[in-house]
Motif scaffolding. Structure first.
Motif: not given
Length: 669
Positions: A142-159
């Motif tokens: 549907f034409g969403v720009e690539a820089n409009a979608i931001i993933a914020v991964p994290y180290d899911w092992r940490l408190s």
């Protein structure tokens, strides 16, 4: 809003990527977003084990040609997991006390959208480990720009505190919101799934200490337009207990004991522990502005409801565990059973297990139990103890089994250090509604979900020292054991999503206002004949809402709970999707469609209602059209037509939309 159907579609889908909830960007009375939806950004916070981890060191694996080199995939590389499991564990496990990496190998989270789309890319493994890939496809379509979608991964092992101390994760997340605002000119839509909701909650509390108190709400209004909480374990998840005591493999080719060792090395293993809605910690935020120490002890207090109700408000006790009452160095040497025999010379024959009393006089029980080895636990008569959610989260349960489980000391240390003593937030405190303008809480219901366990000693050494002898499930308002026996308790109006119990998922209903509009509609495309509506339903604070509506057999519904009278300019909605699985809900085409429609409605200047109409659901994409074999034509003839394109292999593929999606969406204004 900029003209053109393409921009409309791109804007809608932008939320789509953030999809998991009821189209967030909506407006609410005087709290309307007056900008272009093309200015919005979508920020995705993934759930537990939903981010790739890559090696950040060199590890030589003996007896194997497969070594770990910098940037090699660790989570999840099934090839190395199968061939070099010991090396793989070194790169995955952390020190159980200080959360540092193994001396020979360290791993760090990957970055960007690729880190959350497929965990193990490959022709076969890719589709099996796909997480967010379908969302990205929709956005591209549907034409969403690539820089409009931001993933914020994290180290899911940490408190949570370790995320900030080691990786400055919450500082980076704050900068991500501010950068997105400068880049696109508008606030962001936050989409969090599973543990990602706990991460976002901690961020909101952490932000209070980074932003001046008078500017906190202004910062939120400026940078966050809507929050979509998908599959949020708002009061924890019972499956965490199973992982802590016996291990959960998640389909990986490892033993449960190995899975337990790995899971218990993570500081995050306690983050989703079940807890009571009636217990809270002292106001940590205020203590930061008092003369007391910021790192001091924070009291964990429960109100009278906790002690006047059963099971801490949950459907049943979370843990029922057998603990030996008789302990000794050998079975035959231990003849006198203090807890069962009350006479001074009372003797028990070990082989026929009968008591022989010298007289009829009874004496008070002697208090004291001899120490025993783990291998001798089966020599005594076990006592079954039950523990509620409160007794798990406050450490009572782990203190009770400390003599029988060597991992309890580690858990108690982490509970105090990383959770009860956290200077920002004790996660075992019930959620209040975040102070955001638009919140959409979405989750699946009516799937068989584990809500309680029966554990017993296995006679084996750690980590296999406990076995699950039975499981309690909630199934559409009833409690059953694995063997099919009915269990007494307090089942909810529905069951959970196979992973998180309904009691925890539905806590966000307490965020709704005093008047709620309820709508139940089929998930599939429909003409509106089976849509049921109840307007202005009274809602009591902290209470569930149970609609008086019918269900047709074999029909999956969506039930919408929406504020009738938004309070203080806040808009809240709850969506319950029948049979939606916790781990697969982010790939649900129905959810993406509903989010798309809600976003389209909210962005339209001529919208007439606060929320999008549920009166009908027609096809919006070519994939929604199909061949009706009974009538020998395409279904939905007013919207779909037969139009063959080279490469179609069946009739359904040749059914396509007559008009553009933009024209069809005008029906939902």
């Amino acid at each position: 809003m900029r003209g053109g159907h393409v921009i409309f579609l791109a804007a809608s889908l932008l939320v789509l990527l953030i999809p998991a909830a009821n189209g967030g960007a909506g407006s609410d009375g005087g709290n309307e977003f007056t900008g272009d939806f093309a200015k919005l950004s979508g920020i995705i916070i993934p759930g537990f084990a939903s981010t790739q981890l890559r090696a950040w060191s060199i590890l030589d694996c003996p007896y194997s040609p497969l070594d770990f080199n910098p940037l090699d995939l660790v989570w999840l590389d099934t090839t190395k997991l199968l061939s070099t499991v010991n090396c793989w564990l070194k790169c995955m496990m952390l020190d159980p006390y200080n959360q540092t990496d193994h001396p020979e190998c360290k791993s760090r989270p990957d970055s960007g959208l690729s880190a959350i789309t497929e965990l193990d890319p490959g022709y076969i493994t890719g589709p099996l480990s796909s997480v967010w890939k379908e969302w990205v496809k929709w956005c591209i379509e549907f034409g969403v720009e690539a820089n409009a979608i931001i993933a914020v991964p994290y180290d899911w092992r940490l408190s949570p505190a370790k995320l900030e101390d080691r990786d400055l994760y919450f500082h980076k997340l704050k900068l991500t919101f501010e950068t997105a605002l400068k880049l696109h000119g508008g606030p962001s839509l936050v989409f969090a799934h599973s543990l990602g909701n706990n991460v976002f909650r901690y961020f909101l509390e952490w932000l209070k200490l980074e932003v001046a108190p008078k500017k906190y709400i202004a910062w939120l209004d400026k940078h966050i337009h809507a929050y979509f909480a998908v599959g949020a374990p708002l009061l924890g998840a019972t499956e965490t207990i199973k992982g802590t005591l016996s291990g959960v493999t998640f389909g990986l080719p490892v033993s449960e004991g190995t899975a337990r060792l790995m899971f218990n090395s993570f500081g995050s293993s306690l983050w989703m522990m079940p807890f009571s809605k009636n217990c809270r910690t002292d106001n940590i935020y205020l203590k930061h502005f008092s003369s007391g120490s910021k790192k001091g002890h924070f009291a964990y207090r429960c109100d009278e409801h906790e002690f006047n109700s059963n099971y801490s408000g949950w459907p049943t006790n979370i843990i029922n565990i057998e603990i030996p009452t008789v302990r000794g160095t050998t079975c035959i040497a231990f003849i006198v059973i203090f807890s069962l025999c009350y006479a001074p010379n009372c003797v028990m024959n070990y082989f026929d297990r009968k008591l022989y009393l010298p007289g009829d006089e009874a004496y008070p029980s002697s208090i004291g139990v001899a120490q025993a080895n783990m291998s001798d636990m089966e020599c005594g008569f076990p006592t079954q103890l039950s523990f509620s959610a409160r007794e798990i989260s406050d450490g009572t349960f782990f203190k009770t089994i400390a003599d029988y489980d060597p991992d309890s000391q580690r858990i108690l240390f982490q509970l105090e250090e990383s959770y009860h003593g956290d200077p920002v937030l004790n996660p075992f405190t019930p959620w209040d509604r975040p102070p955001l303008k638009n919140i959409f809480c979405i989750y699946g219901i009516d799937s068989k979900t584990e809500v309680g366990y029966y554990f017993a000693p296995s006679g084996k050494p750690y980590p296999d020292n406990w076995i699950i002898t039975d499981v309690i499930y909630e199934i559409e308002g009833s409690l059953y054991t694995r063997s099919g026996n009915l269990v007494e308790g307090n089942p909810g109006a529905a069951s959970g999503d196979e992973t998180v119990p309904y009691h925890s998922l539905s806590w966000c209903k307490s965020w709704l206002g005093q008047k709620v509009n309820i709508t139940r509609a089929p998930q599939s495309e429909h003409e509106g004949s089976d849509v049921q509506v109840q307007l202005n339903v009274e809602h009591q604070p902290d209470m569930d809402i149970i609609p008086n509506m019918t269900r047709l057999p074999r029909v999956k519904y969506i039930t919408y709970y929406e504020d009738s009278e938004s309070h203080h300019g806040k808009r809240t909605a709850v969506w319950e999707l029948d049979k939606a699985n916790h781990r697969n809900i982010v790939r649900s085409a129905v959810l993406m469609r509903e989010l798309w429609l809600e976003t389209w409605h909210d962005s339209h200047p001529d919208k007439r209602n606060q929320f999008v109409t549920k009166a009908k659901r027609g096809p919006l994409r070519n994939e929604d059209c199909y061949w009706d074999y009974g009538k020998a034509r395409c279904a939905w003839p007013e919207h779909c037509e037969y139009r063959y394109v080279f490469g179609d292999v069946h009739l359904g593929q040749s059914c396509r939309l007559k008009h553009s999606s933009a024209d069809l969406l005008l029906n939902y204004v």
